[in-house]
Write a protein that holds these residues in place. Structure first.
Motif, mmCIF file in Angstrom:
data_model
loop_
_atom_site.group_PDB
_atom_site.id
_atom_site.type_symbol
_atom_site.label_atom_id
_atom_site.label_comp_id
_atom_site.label_asym_id
_atom_site.label_seq_id
_atom_site.Cartn_x
_atom_site.Cartn_y
_atom_site.Cartn_z
ATOM 1 N N GLY A 84 4.675 -6.935 28.158
ATOM 2 C CA GLY A 84 3.856 -5.732 28.197
ATOM 3 C C GLY A 84 4.674 -4.450 28.216
ATOM 4 O O GLY A 84 5.789 -4.414 28.742
ATOM 5 N N GLY A 85 4.100 -3.385 27.648
ATOM 6 C CA GLY A 85 4.823 -2.126 27.584
ATOM 7 C C GLY A 85 3.904 -0.921 27.534
ATOM 8 O O GLY A 85 2.687 -1.034 27.337
ATOM 9 N N ALA A 86 4.504 0.260 27.692
ATOM 10 C CA ALA A 86 3.761 1.524 27.635
ATOM 11 C C ALA A 86 4.740 2.650 27.358
ATOM 12 O O ALA A 86 5.947 2.520 27.592
ATOM 13 C CB ALA A 86 3.009 1.789 28.936
ATOM 14 N N CYS A 87 4.212 3.773 26.857
ATOM 15 C CA CYS A 87 5.028 4.958 26.590
ATOM 16 C C CYS A 87 4.683 6.079 27.555
ATOM 17 O O CYS A 87 3.532 6.223 27.988
ATOM 18 C CB CYS A 87 4.817 5.445 25.158
ATOM 19 N N PHE A 88 5.697 6.903 27.852
ATOM 20 C CA PHE A 88 5.547 8.031 28.770
ATOM 21 C C PHE A 88 6.257 9.251 28.192
ATOM 22 O O PHE A 88 7.366 9.130 27.647
ATOM 23 C CB PHE A 88 6.160 7.697 30.137
ATOM 24 N N ALA A 89 5.630 10.408 28.295
ATOM 25 C CA ALA A 89 6.248 11.649 27.847
ATOM 26 C C ALA A 89 7.433 11.987 28.739
ATOM 27 O O ALA A 89 7.410 11.747 29.953
ATOM 28 C CB ALA A 89 5.229 12.787 27.877
ATOM 29 N N ASP A 90 8.491 12.539 28.125
ATOM 30 C CA ASP A 90 9.683 12.932 28.872
ATOM 31 C C ASP A 90 10.270 14.171 28.219
ATOM 32 O O ASP A 90 11.144 14.088 27.372
ATOM 33 C CB ASP A 90 10.695 11.783 28.887
ATOM 34 N N GLY A 91 9.765 15.338 28.627
ATOM 35 C CA GLY A 91 10.170 16.570 27.987
ATOM 36 C C GLY A 91 9.766 16.545 26.528
ATOM 37 O O GLY A 91 8.631 16.219 26.187
ATOM 38 N N ALA A 92 10.715 16.834 25.646
ATOM 39 C CA ALA A 92 10.438 16.781 24.212
ATOM 40 C C ALA A 92 10.550 15.360 23.669
ATOM 41 O O ALA A 92 10.161 15.105 22.531
ATOM 42 C CB ALA A 92 11.394 17.701 23.465
ATOM 43 N N GLY A 93 11.070 14.442 24.498
ATOM 44 C CA GLY A 93 11.213 13.060 24.085
ATOM 45 C C GLY A 93 10.180 12.176 24.757
ATOM 46 O O GLY A 93 9.148 12.642 25.234
ATOM 47 N N TRP A 94 10.464 10.890 24.802
ATOM 48 C CA TRP A 94 9.529 9.942 25.412
ATOM 49 C C TRP A 94 10.277 8.682 25.828
ATOM 50 O O TRP A 94 11.445 8.463 25.463
ATOM 51 C CB TRP A 94 8.397 9.586 24.445
ATOM 52 N N ILE A 95 9.599 7.855 26.606
ATOM 53 C CA ILE A 95 10.167 6.621 27.144
ATOM 54 C C ILE A 95 9.237 5.464 26.809
ATOM 55 O O ILE A 95 8.014 5.590 26.938
ATOM 56 C CB ILE A 95 10.348 6.718 28.671
ATOM 57 N N TYR A 96 9.827 4.350 26.368
ATOM 58 C CA TYR A 96 9.070 3.105 26.197
ATOM 59 C C TYR A 96 9.547 2.122 27.256
ATOM 60 O O TYR A 96 10.736 1.806 27.342
ATOM 61 C CB TYR A 96 9.265 2.511 24.808
ATOM 62 N N VAL A 97 8.607 1.647 28.072
ATOM 63 C CA VAL A 97 8.893 0.677 29.126
ATOM 64 C C VAL A 97 8.470 -0.704 28.649
ATOM 65 O O VAL A 97 7.419 -0.858 28.017
ATOM 66 C CB VAL A 97 8.157 1.055 30.421
ATOM 67 N N SER A 98 9.267 -1.728 28.982
ATOM 68 C CA SER A 98 8.980 -3.099 28.571
ATOM 69 C C SER A 98 9.256 -4.058 29.723
ATOM 70 O O SER A 98 10.303 -3.980 30.371
ATOM 71 C CB SER A 98 9.846 -3.480 27.364
ATOM 72 N N ASN A 99 8.301 -4.970 29.979
ATOM 73 C CA ASN A 99 8.485 -6.023 30.969
ATOM 74 C C ASN A 99 9.344 -7.153 30.415
ATOM 75 O O ASN A 99 9.486 -7.310 29.201
ATOM 76 C CB ASN A 99 7.138 -6.627 31.377
ATOM 77 N N SER A 100 9.849 -7.995 31.327
ATOM 78 C CA SER A 100 10.560 -9.208 30.958
ATOM 79 C C SER A 100 9.845 -10.398 31.592
ATOM 80 O O SER A 100 9.781 -10.505 32.819
ATOM 81 C CB SER A 100 12.010 -9.165 31.446
ATOM 82 N N GLU A 101 9.316 -11.291 30.737
ATOM 83 C CA GLU A 101 8.595 -12.449 31.255
ATOM 84 C C GLU A 101 9.550 -13.626 31.470
ATOM 85 O O GLU A 101 9.374 -14.723 30.921
ATOM 86 C CB GLU A 101 7.450 -12.848 30.312
ATOM 87 N N LEU A 102 10.583 -13.386 32.284
ATOM 88 C CA LEU A 102 11.518 -14.429 32.674
ATOM 89 C C LEU A 102 11.257 -14.834 34.117
ATOM 90 O O LEU A 102 10.904 -13.993 34.945
ATOM 91 C CB LEU A 102 12.961 -13.940 32.542
ATOM 92 N N PRO A 103 11.448 -16.117 34.452
ATOM 93 C CA PRO A 103 11.300 -16.523 35.847
ATOM 94 C C PRO A 103 12.434 -15.977 36.708
ATOM 95 O O PRO A 103 13.582 -15.897 36.264
ATOM 96 C CB PRO A 103 11.338 -18.055 35.772
ATOM 97 N N LEU A 104 12.083 -15.548 37.907
ATOM 98 C CA LEU A 104 13.026 -15.154 38.961
ATOM 99 C C LEU A 104 13.792 -13.857 38.707
ATOM 100 O O LEU A 104 14.072 -13.115 39.651
ATOM 101 C CB LEU A 104 14.030 -16.280 39.230
ATOM 102 N N ILE A 105 14.122 -13.549 37.472
ATOM 103 C CA ILE A 105 14.919 -12.349 37.192
ATOM 104 C C ILE A 105 14.186 -11.390 36.264
ATOM 105 O O ILE A 105 14.801 -10.519 35.643
ATOM 106 C CB ILE A 105 16.288 -12.710 36.584
ATOM 107 N N GLY A 106 12.861 -11.547 36.138
ATOM 108 C CA GLY A 106 12.092 -10.789 35.147
ATOM 109 C C GLY A 106 12.321 -9.293 35.141
ATOM 110 O O GLY A 106 13.188 -8.768 34.457
ATOM 111 N N GLY A 107 11.507 -8.555 35.883
ATOM 112 C CA GLY A 107 11.665 -7.120 35.970
ATOM 113 C C GLY A 107 11.197 -6.358 34.742
ATOM 114 O O GLY A 107 10.370 -6.836 33.957
ATOM 115 N N ALA A 108 11.758 -5.160 34.565
ATOM 116 C CA ALA A 108 11.368 -4.285 33.457
ATOM 117 C C ALA A 108 12.514 -3.340 33.126
ATOM 118 O O ALA A 108 13.324 -2.996 33.995
ATOM 119 C CB ALA A 108 10.118 -3.485 33.806
ATOM 120 N N SER A 109 12.554 -2.909 31.866
ATOM 121 C CA SER A 109 13.568 -1.966 31.391
ATOM 122 C C SER A 109 12.897 -0.849 30.603
ATOM 123 O O SER A 109 11.720 -0.935 30.251
ATOM 124 C CB SER A 109 14.598 -2.674 30.501
ATOM 125 N N ALA A 110 13.679 0.189 30.332
ATOM 126 C CA ALA A 110 13.142 1.353 29.626
ATOM 127 C C ALA A 110 14.085 1.805 28.524
ATOM 128 O O ALA A 110 15.312 1.707 28.665
ATOM 129 C CB ALA A 110 12.901 2.499 30.605
#
Length: 382
Positions: A84-110
């Motif tokens: 899963g992911g989503a976008c966020f405004a960041d000044g004149a740019g933007w950020i795309y966030v993405s989850n990690s569907e891994l066991p135990l170490i999943g988390g998310a990155s941007a």
């Protein structure tokens, strides 16, 4: 029926007609009944031959790869099994966030993009969690990352990487999938990926603070009519939330969730349906019945133009559009990736770029080490 016709179809007449009546005043008030079996191109026309990256797109659209799992990107090793992911405004740019569907170490990155679309940097925003599947963006600029495990949690994260993630256990301990914020009623809708999963509604004590609140479950009253009833113990260690209220309505494999203009849209992969909960009429009806081009319904997003974009888990690896006038058609297809699934569709703040991932890419490895994250640019309706 030819392959081209099979990939471009109207909703069945009954589905479209009842949806139009049920959602008067919503995005779907203009939906018109279509003749059964009729077909039509989507708003962007037919898909062309796949490009060098194996992405088939309509004329006027172009795709690029922005990240690959287990490869360095923007100074960070991009995670495996992007979901899963989503976008966020960041000044004149933007950020795309993405989850990690891994066991135990999943988390998310941007991924942070500059105003011209070039990549600035990448970074982790959540670590050490378990099978982070989908989630949802909040109106106050955070990302809700959901664990798809027994007694899973919702983590509220900072897409900008400045604040540590926080577990929001008041939102329930169950096999979480997606979340959609409803700023009109100040609630958050939550799906559950079980074959008898439920749709939940979390009402925080203070809008913008998810640390405390009430968790309700959608219940059937009669026909399509529904109501919300409190879950007695959202954090119960033994009796699951979906089994605590006898009248709870169950959906086969809850997946993506999106709220817009008084309607909460959500998908159920078990019956291949796209559902809609109308907050005005307190009804739930299927907008798409799984008998056409769209298969393996999963993550979903939408635009201000009223279009829904539904990603396929399997099927023929497409993202399909569902328009307010009930047309269902592919907007892209990934060739040679039949052992993967499409995840995390999200638009940049200006609506001109669509981000998404192929969780296992061309390799089909269950570890998701072959995951690929894409960007598509083009004349999207927004």
């Amino acid at each position: 029926m030819s392959s081209r016709t099979d990939r471009r179809t109207f909703l069945r007449a009954a589905t479209a007609g009842t949806a139009a009546l049920a959602f008067s005043g919503s995005l779907w008030q203009s939906a018109a009944a279509a003749a059964p079996g009729a077909a039509a191109d989507g708003p962007y026309g037919p898909l062309l031959a796949p490009d060098a990256n194996g992405v088939a797109l309509p004329a006027g659209f172009a795709a690029r790869v922005v990240a690959r799992s287990t490869h360095m990107v923007g100074g960070t090793l991009w995670h495996s099994a992007p979901d899963g992911g989503a976008c966020f405004a960041d000044g004149a740019g933007w950020i795309y966030v993405s989850n990690s569907e891994l066991p135990l170490i999943g988390g998310a990155s941007a991924l942070r993009f500059r105003a011209d679309g070039t990549l600035d940097r990448a970074y982790r925003i959540l670590s050490g969690t378990n099978l982070n599947c989908a989630g949802g963006a909040t109106p106050w600029g955070t990302w809700l990352s959901c664990e798809e495990i027994f007694r899973g949690r919702v983590f509220e994260t900072d897409p900008y990487g400045n604040r540590p993630a926080v577990s929001r256990t008041a939102m329930g301990r169950f096999k979480h999938e997606a979340a959609a914020c409803d700023p009109d009623h100040r609630v958050v809708y939550l799906t559950e990926d079980e074959d008898d999963g439920c749709l939940y509604r979390f009402t925080p004590d203070v809008w913008g603070d998810l640390s405390r609140g009430r968790l309700d479950v959608l219940c059937t009253t009669s026909g399509d009519a529904v109501e919300w009833r409190p879950v007695p113990n959202p954090s119960a260690p033994f009796t699951q939330t979906r089994h605590q209220v006898d009248a709870a309505r169950h959906f086969d494999g809850g997946e993506g969730c999106h709220y817009s203009n008084g309607v909460c849209y959500f998908t159920a992969k078990g019956d291949r349906k796209v559902w809609a909960y109308d907050t005005n009429s307190s009804t739930v009806r299927a907008l798409y019945g799984g008998d056409g081009t769209l298969n393996g319904v999963d993550n979903v997003t939408g635009t201000a133009a009223g279009d829904l974009y539904v990603a396929e888990d399997g099927g023929n690896m497409e993202i399909n559009i569902i328009t307010p006038d009930s047309v269902v058609a592919p907007v892209l297809r990934l060739d040679g990736q039949g052992e993967s699934e499409i995840t995390g569709p999200a638009f940049s703040p200006d609506g001109s770029r669509l981000y998404f991932s192929s969780q296992r890419g061309t390799s089909g490895e269950r570890t998701g080490s072959g995951g690929i994250t894409y960007e598509v640019r083009g004349p999207f309706r927004h």
